[in-house]
Motif scaffolding. Structure first.
Motif, PDB file in Angstrom:
ATOM      1  N   PRO A  84       0.810  -1.229   0.000  1.00 17.67           N
ATOM      2  CA  PRO A  84       0.000   0.000   0.000  1.00 17.67           C
ATOM      3  C   PRO A  84       0.838   1.272   0.000  1.00 17.67           C
ATOM      4  CG  PRO A  84      -0.859  -1.577   1.587  1.00 17.67           C
ATOM      5  CD  PRO A  84       0.448  -2.118   1.117  1.00 17.67           C
ATOM      6  N   VAL A  85       1.940   1.263   0.739  1.00 11.98           N
ATOM      7  CA  VAL A  85       2.803   2.445   0.751  1.00 11.98           C
ATOM      8  C   VAL A  85       3.394   2.683  -0.633  1.00 11.98           C
ATOM      9  CG1 VAL A  85       4.961   3.392   1.675  1.00 11.98           C
ATOM     10  CG2 VAL A  85       3.329   2.291   3.206  1.00 11.98           C
ATOM     11  N   ARG A 100       3.683   5.751  -5.641  1.00  4.66           N
ATOM     12  CA  ARG A 100       3.555   5.783  -7.101  1.00  4.66           C
ATOM     13  C   ARG A 100       2.471   6.761  -7.524  1.00  4.66           C
ATOM     14  NH1 ARG A 100       2.118   0.345 -10.322  1.00  4.66           N
ATOM     15  NH2 ARG A 100       0.118   0.763  -9.287  1.00  4.66           N
ATOM     16  N   GLY A 101       1.373   6.829  -6.768  1.00  3.31           N
ATOM     17  CA  GLY A 101       0.322   7.774  -7.084  1.00  3.31           C
ATOM     18  C   GLY A 101       0.761   9.221  -6.922  1.00  3.31           C
ATOM     19  N   MET A 102       1.718   9.465  -6.039  1.00  8.74           N
ATOM     20  CA  MET A 102       2.257  10.815  -5.846  1.00  8.74           C
ATOM     21  C   MET A 102       3.362  11.140  -6.837  1.00  8.74           C
ATOM     22  SD  MET A 102       2.404  10.648  -1.672  1.00  8.74           S
ATOM     23  CE  MET A 102       3.205  12.239  -1.502  1.00  8.74           C
ATOM     24  N   TRP A 110      12.704  10.802  -1.908  1.00  6.01           N
ATOM     25  CA  TRP A 110      11.508  11.153  -1.142  1.00  6.01           C
ATOM     26  C   TRP A 110      10.651   9.929  -0.866  1.00  6.01           C
ATOM     27  CZ3 TRP A 110      11.396  15.329   1.516  1.00  6.01           C
ATOM     28  CH2 TRP A 110      12.055  16.474   1.079  1.00  6.01           C
ATOM     29  N   ALA A 111      10.728   8.920  -1.715  1.00  4.79           N
ATOM     30  CA  ALA A 111       9.985   7.685  -1.477  1.00  4.79           C
ATOM     31  C   ALA A 111      10.483   6.965  -0.228  1.00  4.79           C
ATOM     32  CB  ALA A 111      10.101   6.762  -2.692  1.00  4.79           C
ATOM     33  N   LEU A 112      11.724   7.224   0.162  1.00  2.00           N
ATOM     34  CA  LEU A 112      12.278   6.640   1.382  1.00  2.00           C
ATOM     35  C   LEU A 112      12.074   7.543   2.592  1.00  2.00           C
ATOM     36  CD1 LEU A 112      15.689   5.388  -0.063  1.00  2.00           C
ATOM     37  CD2 LEU A 112      13.558   4.113   0.154  1.00  2.00           C
TER      38      LEU A 112
END
Length: 280
Positions: free
Chosen positions: A130-131, A136-138, A145-147
């Protein structure tokens, strides 16, 4: 006149104390060996690579191989940036959330706090999909930034800071309110400085966890320019694990240096934070 029994009692007590002391020393020695043994072996193996004949010799060639095979500077920078922002972010969110749950009264606070604590029981492997979908949607896939963003909130830090704020006398906050201080001024000028030991614990634990993290970078990043140090060092193993073991261990030693430095300078506030409130 001292009897024979009275004369032998101190001797027996001495032997009993000595046996107990020896037992503790043996247990501590075993624990020390199990803790430092792998570290010492890693350091020794990194500075004593094997030659073509299988013999070991002292050399720093493994460390030179690390810098020649991977972009160590880039990996260090990525790990430092991600770890620093996550640690600071966790300290900030833990302090704000902990203060809200400890000092502010609002409907459903206990239920919300229980839900936050319940998230500590959920493994990361359950929530990683889910994260990833949210990231991915953002449009932040394969970025640092994903981390960073998913690691900013911390349930354990919120719980720890709540306990610290609850241990601070209510009279301090009430006195500041009588003097006309706003809720933010009361938090930033009184409660936050007194919670420094707790913030140190949150920061040190966050640094240790994020710096050594491997699973999330493996899922969230694709390009090598966004790899963190633990993920980038995997390439030292070579195809099918045919790389030099000394080179791999040299990379491990390099990755341990920042954590060792943080521990050396952070052990005092960490110790004070863990023992705060133990003695009244």
């Amino acid at each position: 006149m001292m009897s024979t029994t009275d004369k032998t009692m101190p001797v027996k007590m001495h032997h009993r104390v000595s046996a107990s002391l020896i037992g503790r020393i043996v247990i501590l020695a075993i624990a020390l060996f199990l803790t430092l043994g792998p570290v010492v072996w890693t350091l020794f193996a990194s500075i004593s690579p094997t030659d073509s004949s299988g013999a070991r010799h002292l050399s720093l060639s493994a460390y030179r191989d690390v810098f020649s095979k991977v972009d160590v500077v880039r990996l260090f920078w990525n790990s430092t940036l991600v770890t620093a922002l996550c640690a600071v972010g966790q300290m900030a969110t833990a302090a704000l959330a902990g203060y809200a749950f400890a000092r502010l009264r609002f409907r459903g606070s206990n239920l919300l706090f229980s839900i936050i604590l319940a998230t500590m029981m959920i493994p990361m492997q359950v929530t990683i999909v889910p994260v990833f979908m949210l990231i991915r949607g953002m449009g932040l896939t394969d970025t640092l930034w994903a981390l960073i963003l998913p690691a900013l909130p911390t349930a354990f830090g919120t719980f720890l800071m709540r306990q610290y704020f609850m241990g601070i006398p209510d009279s301090l906050g009430e006195a500041s309110q009588v003097d006309g201080a706003s809720p933010w001024r009361t938090f930033s000028s009184i409660y936050l400085p007194l919670s420094t030991p707790g913030l140190a614990v949150v920061g040190v634990l966050a640094f240790n966890g994020i710096w050594n993290e491997f699973f999330r970078p493996l899922i969230m990043t694709i390009s090598e320019q966004n790899f963190t140090l633990p993920l980038g060092l995997v390439s030292l193993q070579g195809r099918l694990g045919t790389g030099s073991m000394s080179t791999v261990l040299a990379g491990v030693v390099l990755s341990m240096i920042p954590a060792l430095v943080v521990f050396i300078f952070g052990q005092r506030p960490l110790r004070e934070g863990l023992t705060a409130g133990a003695v009244k």
